[in-house]
Design a protein around this motif. Sequence first.
Motif, PDB file in Angstrom:
ATOM      1  N   GLY A 142      34.071  44.561  32.617  1.00  0.00           N
ATOM      2  CA  GLY A 142      34.782  43.902  33.704  1.00  0.00           C
ATOM      3  C   GLY A 142      34.871  42.405  33.447  1.00  0.00           C
ATOM      4  N   ILE A 143      36.079  41.869  33.433  1.00  0.00           N
ATOM      5  CA  ILE A 143      36.268  40.450  33.157  1.00  0.00           C
ATOM      6  C   ILE A 143      37.228  39.833  34.175  1.00  0.00           C
ATOM      7  CG2 ILE A 143      35.761  40.583  30.690  1.00  0.00           C
ATOM      8  CD1 ILE A 143      38.760  40.728  30.163  1.00  0.00           C
ATOM      9  N   PRO A 144      37.069  38.535  34.456  1.00  0.00           N
ATOM     10  CA  PRO A 144      38.021  37.859  35.333  1.00  0.00           C
ATOM     11  C   PRO A 144      39.362  37.692  34.611  1.00  0.00           C
ATOM     12  CG  PRO A 144      35.959  36.619  35.101  1.00  0.00           C
ATOM     13  CD  PRO A 144      35.976  37.647  34.035  1.00  0.00           C
ATOM     14  N   ARG A 145      40.423  38.104  35.255  1.00  0.00           N
ATOM     15  CA  ARG A 145      41.755  38.024  34.658  1.00  0.00           C
ATOM     16  C   ARG A 145      42.119  36.564  34.366  1.00  0.00           C
ATOM     17  NH1 ARG A 145      43.947  40.555  38.266  1.00  0.00           N
ATOM     18  NH2 ARG A 145      44.073  42.633  37.339  1.00  0.00           N
ATOM     19  N   GLY A 146      42.506  36.274  33.111  1.00  0.00           N
ATOM     20  CA  GLY A 146      42.936  34.933  32.732  1.00  0.00           C
ATOM     21  C   GLY A 146      41.813  33.997  32.346  1.00  0.00           C
ATOM     22  N   ALA A 147      40.548  34.419  32.508  1.00  0.00           N
ATOM     23  CA  ALA A 147      39.415  33.570  32.151  1.00  0.00           C
ATOM     24  C   ALA A 147      39.177  33.620  30.641  1.00  0.00           C
ATOM     25  CB  ALA A 147      38.169  34.008  32.913  1.00  0.00           C
ATOM     26  N   MET A 148      38.221  32.809  30.168  1.00  0.00           N
ATOM     27  CA  MET A 148      37.976  32.742  28.738  1.00  0.00           C
ATOM     28  C   MET A 148      37.550  34.084  28.167  1.00  0.00           C
ATOM     29  SD  MET A 148      38.130  31.203  25.984  1.00  0.00           S
ATOM     30  CE  MET A 148      38.902  29.865  26.861  1.00  0.00           C
TER      31      MET A 148
END
Length: 260
Positions: A142-148
């Motif tokens: 799970g990752i934040p969309r648009g983050a590094m």
Amino acid sequence: MFKPLRAAIITVALFALSLAPANAQSVDDIIKRGKVLIGIDTANPPFGSLGKDGEPEGYDADTARLVGKYLGVPVEFVPATPQNRMGYLLTNRVDIIMLGITPERARQIWFAMPYAVEAAVLVGPSSVNVKTLADLVGKRIGIPRGAMQDIVLSQSAPPGAQIMRFDDQATAVQALIAGQVDLAGTGLLQYQIINRDDPGKNYETKLILRPLHFGMGVRRGNTDLLQFLNTVVYAIKANGELEAISQKWRHLPVGDLPPL
């Protein structure tokens, strides 16, 4: 006889205006307005979150308030997410955004000197065995969309890794705690907060995807505001205000902040 000459002069003037930096905003303009608009991610503790009073708090928020202090105007915070903060700056919704410095982002905006050390990492419980990118095969991430984390894994995740994008870091972390993902993309110290909120699973940093420094971004061509921010960062490093912020929120020294 003069109409063609007049038309030519107007054409040249309009062309010259088109070459001027778009949406440039001077320090004087901000002071005259009476406030500075700063976009921060409020779902990224310890850098940004909402306090009990509903106001932004954290490393970024305190640093932003120092910008307002030295401008002599209050800060109006504009909550932003990793996927919309660049757009907020480029469309004049904010004067400044606070985010990780990368060459990809520098194609669109200018960065002031770094004010914080950070890293984009993957966090998971001790029961999840991940030591290299190859170990991500079969894992739900799970990752934040648009983050590094999104930028790095979009380029380097192995086939078979299941990338699940969320609106912000807080939502990705909640998915991790709920068992909906095996790993979450966060900042370097986020595992400490997750262990506090969900004890017993021994969350830890599994992979460092990219070391980072945080900087304040302005629109390209805005040399006046950029120079002011560079001066503020220099001053708060020298007078100890930035060190106090780092100790308050990271419980660590500021660390090495190279000139940009």
